[in-house]
Write a protein that holds these residues in place. Structure first.
Motif: not given
Length: 391
Positions: A6, A8, A10, A17, A35, A37
């Motif tokens: 994923i 992201s 956030y 989420h 993730c 991020m």
């Protein structure tokens, strides 16, 4: 073992989420979620409301197995650059099977058709895009209209919905790289991406940030494991203003004209606004226009703050990639060994492993700048002192 990725921000991690991670595991049968991020600055050109380690902790508590940092040079670009960086990292790990992303429509065939068209850019699309830009439309709007002209069978609104736009960029990046990542669209639920007020069910990150900014504690019901949220002051775009004005007022129009993203004489508009602006909102509003929407202006102003020229951005995004691990769940520590064995890029878990990389140097600078934005200025070089989070 199935692993899904994923990409992201956030900002902050919320119940939507958490749902996305849970639904990815259910729909794909993923054993682990990796993730990628954004660090301390986001795609909209603003500082993240909480730093990258706070948000990493929240993601791990919310179901992520491992969190990697998306380098600043990709995290602060438009949807295309953001997607390119995230897909490149996940693809290079050589163990991620699928890329999961939120969408307003789960019609993967339509999204894939748009991605293929944008990758090829046939003459009819280019002509329609040129017409829209010539009419003074922003690039996203002109592109959406061009897609509608070339793909009339699809609902025109599809190409203007923010999660769909990002999904198409993910699919484009997969096509360009010839990646084997399997696209896994997950329907977005609750408040829309641009919704600025808290809604029942799932709320947008924007609405949650707005509530945090107002001091409205009701946002906590949208934060998983809210009791674990640290009692630290959030950071918003306004904190950039003094530093940004210093950089703008010390540069002439020629130097601002060399900043990445500045074009068509925008440097004159920026310099004029910097003479009069009384705050961050005032500055952005004075520069933004139909052709240059707020998000694009905020990114350009962030590049002004960091002094990133066109040449430097091309150099940064052309630098060798790495995978900086910010945190991992204790029950997923085995992933680190697998990444070390299979990844085509260096896996970095501590300062002694930092590669010689201008891409990483920019991430370290971004942390140092972010440390100046909090009410209580934080110590510098935290990237060298912060240990890997293991939860």
């Amino acid at each position: 073992m199935k692993i899904a990725g994923i990409i992201s921000e956030y900002n902050p991690f919320h119940t939507g989420h958490e749902y996305h991670i849970r639904r990815t595991c259910e729909k794909y049968g993923a054993d682990h979620i990796i993730c990628v991020m954004s660090g301390n600055f986001t795609q909209r050109g603003e500082p993240a409301v909480w730093d990258k380690w706070v948000r990493t902790r929240a993601a791990l508590l919310g179901g992520a197995s491992l969190v990697l940092e998306l380098p600043f040079a990709y995290a602060t670009q438009s949807a295309e650059g953001f997607a390119e960086g995230g897909v490149a990292i996940l693809d290079a790990l050589n163990c991620v099977d699928a890329l999961s992303f939120g969408v307003e429509t789960t019609d993967l065939a339509a999204l894939s058709q748009a991605a293929s068209l944008l990758s090829a850019e046939p003459n009819d699309f280019q002509a329609a895009l040129k017409t829209g830009l010539g009419a003074g439309l922003s690039f996203p709007v002109a592109r959406a209209q061009a897609l509608t002209a070339c793909l009339p069978a699809a609902d025109a609104a599809t190409w203007q919905q923010p999660n769909n736009i990002l999904a198409i960029e993910y699919l484009k990046a997969i096509i360009r790289r010839g990646s084997a990542l399997r696209p896994l669209p997950i329907e977005r639920l609750g408040g829309g991406y641009s919704e600025s007020v808290l809604t029942p069910g799932y709320a947008s990150a924007r609405a949650i940030r707005a509530a945090i900014k107002k001091g409205d504690a009701s946002y906590l019901r949208y934060i998983p494991n809210a009791e674990a949220v640290p009692s630290i002051d959030p950071v918003f775009g306004e904190a950039l203003f003094p530093l940004l004005m210093f950089q703008l007022r010390r540069r002439d129009t020629a130097k601002i004209g060399n900043i990445y993203g500045v074009a068509e004489g925008l440097e004159y508009r920026i310099c004029e606004a910097a003479k009069k602006a009384q705050g961050y909102e005032d500055l952005v509003t004075a520069i933004a226009s139909k052709r240059y929407p707020r998000s694009r202006i905020q990114r350009i102003l962030l590049y002004c703050l960091f002094g990133i020229t066109r040449e430097q951005m091309y150099m940064l995004t052309g630098s060798p990639l790495y995978a900086r691990v910010l945190g991992v769940r204790r029950d997923a520590l085995g992933l680190l060994s697998r990444l070390a064995a299979e990844s085509a890029v260096p896996i970095v878990t501590k300062a002694s492993e930092f590669p010689e990389s201008p891409l990483l140097d920019m991430d370290i600078l971004a942390t140092d700048i972010y440390s100046l934005l909090t009410k209580k200025i934080a110590p510098g070089k935290r990237d060298f002192t912060q240990r890997l989070l293991i939860i």
